[in-house]
Design a protein around this motif. Structure first.
Motif: not given
Length: 327
Positions: A72-88, A163-169
């Motif tokens: 995904s876009e960089n800013v979504r990595h955390a949300e998606l990874t954490i959701a995947a981890a919680q889903a095992g 777009d820094k809002a999506l990439s973070g840098g």
């Protein structure tokens, strides 16, 4: 042994297509679903390979999966990874791992708490020139490493990367992490101090496309890296990955994409480089699959991803302050 069931979340990053090609070529893997809110981005490959499509990644995560690949876009990595981890589900996450140290720590913690592995996508570790250089260093051919000069210069990627809002840098975040990971890997040391320059030179965009990152490692080694998006449309290829490794007994030069043919195409209107070397993305994906199938630790961890990204984030801090920053 049963097939490893892997899902893919988001094709925002173009590496997703390469990772998918590698996965579908492996008889021991079943690509069990693709989730992307932009259906047009993935419809053709989903139909071609007969892979179920999901608009919402949470629906994919509710399925019987062993692991997911997140591009995904960089800013979504955390949300998606954490959701995947919680889903095992185990996770292979595109670089940079995250856009802040805090969220990367949360990603790593979520995976550990849920008993799944987190691997950072650093395919440059599998480039033939890099592998051979690592072996030469380990054999002591150049003695002890004193300094490293690296480049990961690329062309302007456009789209959400600008777009820094999506990439973070910009370039400093996008391209510091690859070669910084290689430096960490070669040295087995941690970056202690960062002094950097980051600005906009090549594009009329409000995001950094040029920089120089100077680092000092805790073992005394100095390194400098050019991560700029400095390759224009006339350049033969998208960019490079190089290192000059200075040792006490010699210097080792690494040109990671030197396995190429020069092509002069009337259709393209310019000279091009046709790379014929091994597919680093395939080796990356294969190493992730093999680790999960055999219950072994993934070779490139979330911590590896966080260490590399932390240097890029410190580089922005240094550039803003105009002075070195300690990690």
């Amino acid at each position: 042994m049963n097939k490893l069931k892997i899902g893919m979340i988001s094709f925002a990053h173009g590496h997703a297509f390469s990772y998918l090609n590698s996965l579908v070529s492996m008889p021991e893997v079943e690509v069990a679903g693709i989730a992307d809110e932009v259906k047009s981005r993935v419809e053709a490959v989903a139909v071609k390979h007969g892979i179920p499509y999901f608009e919402d990644y949470r629906e994919l995560l509710s399925k019987d999966l062993d692991a997911v690949v997140i591009c995904s876009e960089n800013v979504r990595h955390a949300e998606l990874t954490i959701a995947a981890a919680q889903a095992g589900k185990h996770v292979l996450c595109e670089k940079p791992l995250g856009i802040s140290k805090r969220e990367m720590e949360e990603m790593i913690a979520a995976c550990k708490e849920n008993g799944v592995q987190l691997m950072t996508a650093f395919p440059c570790r599998y480039l033939p020139a890099v592998v051979q250089a690592k072996q030469a260093v380990e054999r002591g051919e150049i003695g002890e490493i004193v300094a490293i000069k690296g480049t990961n210069r690329g062309s302007f990627p456009g789209g959400w990367f600008a777009d820094k809002a999506l990439s973070g840098g910009g370039a400093v975040l996008d391209h510091t992490v690859h070669v910084m990971d290689l430096m960490h890997w070669f040295l087995g040391a941690e970056v202690q101090e960062v002094y950097a320059y980051a600005t906009t030179v090549f594009q009329e965009q409000n995001i950094d496309d040029a920089g120089m990152v100077h680092v000092k490692f805790d073992n005394g080694v100095f390194a400098v890296l050019d991560p700029s998006w400095s390759r224009n449309r006339s350049f033969p290829t998208w960019g490079d990955v190089t290192m000059e490794i200075v040792g006490t007994r010699g210097v080792l030069s690494v040109d990671a994409f030197a396995q190429k043919n020069d092509v002069y195409s009337v259709q393209a209107g310019k000279g091009e480089w046709s790379y014929w070397g091994d597919n680093m993305d395939e080796y990356l994906v294969r190493s992730f699959v093999e680790a999960l199938r055999h219950g072994k630790p993934v070779p490139i961890t979330g911590e590896d991803g966080m260490k590399a990204a932390a240097v890029a984030l410190a580089a922005y801090e240094s550039a803003a302050q105009g002075q070195p920053v300690r990690l």
